[in-house]
Motif scaffolding. Structure first.
Motif, PDB file in Angstrom:
ATOM      1  N   MET A  56       0.830  -1.212   0.000  1.00 28.90           N
ATOM      2  CA  MET A  56       0.000   0.000   0.000  1.00 28.90           C
ATOM      3  C   MET A  56       0.866   1.264   0.000  1.00 28.90           C
ATOM      4  O   MET A  56       0.549   2.234  -0.679  1.00 28.90           O
ATOM      5  N   GLU A  57       1.968   1.237   0.743  1.00 27.20           N
ATOM      6  CA  GLU A  57       2.877   2.393   0.775  1.00 27.20           C
ATOM      7  C   GLU A  57       3.525   2.592  -0.593  1.00 27.20           C
ATOM      8  O   GLU A  57       3.629   3.721  -1.079  1.00 27.20           O
ATOM      9  N   LEU A  58       3.947   1.512  -1.221  1.00 23.87           N
ATOM     10  CA  LEU A  58       4.536   1.596  -2.548  1.00 23.87           C
ATOM     11  C   LEU A  58       3.526   2.139  -3.552  1.00 23.87           C
ATOM     12  O   LEU A  58       3.855   2.993  -4.381  1.00 23.87           O
ATOM     13  N   GLU A  59       2.291   1.650  -3.451  1.00 31.01           N
ATOM     14  CA  GLU A  59       1.229   2.118  -4.352  1.00 31.01           C
ATOM     15  C   GLU A  59       0.953   3.601  -4.141  1.00 31.01           C
ATOM     16  O   GLU A  59       0.728   4.353  -5.098  1.00 31.01           O
ATOM     17  N   LYS A  60       0.972   4.053  -2.889  1.00 29.55           N
ATOM     18  CA  LYS A  60       0.758   5.462  -2.582  1.00 29.55           C
ATOM     19  C   LYS A  60       1.871   6.317  -3.193  1.00 29.55           C
ATOM     20  O   LYS A  60       1.601   7.372  -3.786  1.00 29.55           O
ATOM     21  N   GLN A  61       3.110   5.851  -3.080  1.00 34.38           N
ATOM     22  CA  GLN A  61       4.235   6.586  -3.662  1.00 34.38           C
ATOM     23  C   GLN A  61       4.122   6.653  -5.181  1.00 34.38           C
ATOM     24  O   GLN A  61       4.378   7.694  -5.780  1.00 34.38           O
ATOM     25  N   ARG A  62       3.738   5.545  -5.807  1.00 35.59           N
ATOM     26  CA  ARG A  62       3.548   5.530  -7.270  1.00 35.59           C
ATOM     27  C   ARG A  62       2.458   6.501  -7.691  1.00 35.59           C
ATOM     28  O   ARG A  62       2.604   7.214  -8.682  1.00 35.59           O
ATOM     29  N   ARG A  63       1.359   6.497  -6.943  1.00 41.88           N
ATOM     30  CA  ARG A  63       0.231   7.379  -7.266  1.00 41.88           C
ATOM     31  C   ARG A  63       0.635   8.848  -7.139  1.00 41.88           C
ATOM     32  O   ARG A  63       0.309   9.666  -7.998  1.00 41.88           O
ATOM     33  N   GLU A  64       1.370   9.162  -6.087  1.00 35.86           N
ATOM     34  CA  GLU A  64       1.817  10.549  -5.887  1.00 35.86           C
ATOM     35  C   GLU A  64       2.782  10.970  -6.998  1.00 35.86           C
ATOM     36  O   GLU A  64       2.696  12.091  -7.501  1.00 35.86           O
ATOM     37  N   ALA A  65       3.698  10.088  -7.388  1.00 31.86           N
ATOM     38  CA  ALA A  65       4.634  10.392  -8.465  1.00 31.86           C
ATOM     39  C   ALA A  65       3.888  10.574  -9.790  1.00 31.86           C
ATOM     40  O   ALA A  65       4.180  11.496 -10.559  1.00 31.86           O
ATOM     41  N   ARG A  66       2.913   9.715 -10.021  1.00 30.78           N
ATOM     42  CA  ARG A  66       2.118   9.812 -11.252  1.00 30.78           C
ATOM     43  C   ARG A  66       1.336  11.121 -11.276  1.00 30.78           C
ATOM     44  O   ARG A  66       1.294  11.803 -12.301  1.00 30.78           O
ATOM     45  N   ASN A  67       0.739  11.484 -10.153  1.00 25.47           N
ATOM     46  CA  ASN A  67      -0.014  12.743 -10.090  1.00 25.47           C
ATOM     47  C   ASN A  67       0.899  13.942 -10.323  1.00 25.47           C
ATOM     48  O   ASN A  67       0.498  14.909 -10.976  1.00 25.47           O
ATOM     49  N   ALA A  68       2.123  13.890  -9.797  1.00 26.02           N
ATOM     50  CA  ALA A  68       3.075  14.990 -10.012  1.00 26.02           C
ATOM     51  C   ALA A  68       3.426  15.097 -11.501  1.00 26.02           C
ATOM     52  O   ALA A  68       3.488  16.211 -12.052  1.00 26.02           O
TER      53      ALA A  68
END
Length: 160
Positions: free
Chosen positions: A105-117
């Motif tokens: 879940m933490e990895l997915e959150k980091q991916r999502r934040e990077a994608r949004n940026a």
């Protein structure tokens, strides 16, 4: 009598036709094409956000990178399931332990934040707002209460 015989033959023919479709669908599910998946995702965003050609290409590259990552994780899960089968275990419900789940879940959150940026850099302010709204609606569709596996009805089961 002729009508009953005709209906029985028709029923048999349609049943046989649907029964043969199963293995092909399973094979399609196993063959994940990252480029096709990325193109489909990009087309959906293009419909919602009216992307120009430069935005389209940039978002396609982001989606393609995500699809390659997804393909790798699918491969790891498939290899894990095959290993369990070789050991004589059923890999049907491979539930991760709490630490694995939280790490994923933490990895997915980091991916999502990077994608949004990345998306924020590519899209205009108006498009980015639409993008965030689109993702929120999609998340609600994915995670609505009745969509959980334990809440799904079994074939032939009626709602109370």
């Amino acid at each position: 009598m002729k009508k009953i015989l005709f209906l029985a033959i028709a029923l048999f023919a349609t049943t046989a036709a649907f029964a043969q479709d199963g293995p092909r669908r399973q094979e399609m599910r196993r063959e994940f094409d990252p480029e096709k998946f990325a193109r489909m995702q990009t087309e959906r965003l293009h419909e919602v956000l009216q992307l120009d050609s430069i935005q389209y290409q940039a978002i396609f590259l982001i989606n393609y990178a995500d699809a390659l990552t997804m393909q790798d994780s699918m491969k790891v899960r498939r290899e894990r399931a095959e290993k369990m089968r070789a050991e004589g275990k059923k890999p049907e419900r491979m539930q991760p332990n709490k630490e694995e789940f939280e790490a994923r879940m933490e990895l997915e959150k980091q991916r999502r934040e990077a994608r949004n940026a990345q998306m924020q850099q590519i899209l205009t302010e108006e498009q980015y707002k639409k993008y965030i709204e689109y993702n929120e609606k999609a998340a609600k569709r994915r995670f609505r209460p009745g969509n959980a596996p334990q809440n799904r009805r079994k074939k032939g089961e009626r709602r109370e």
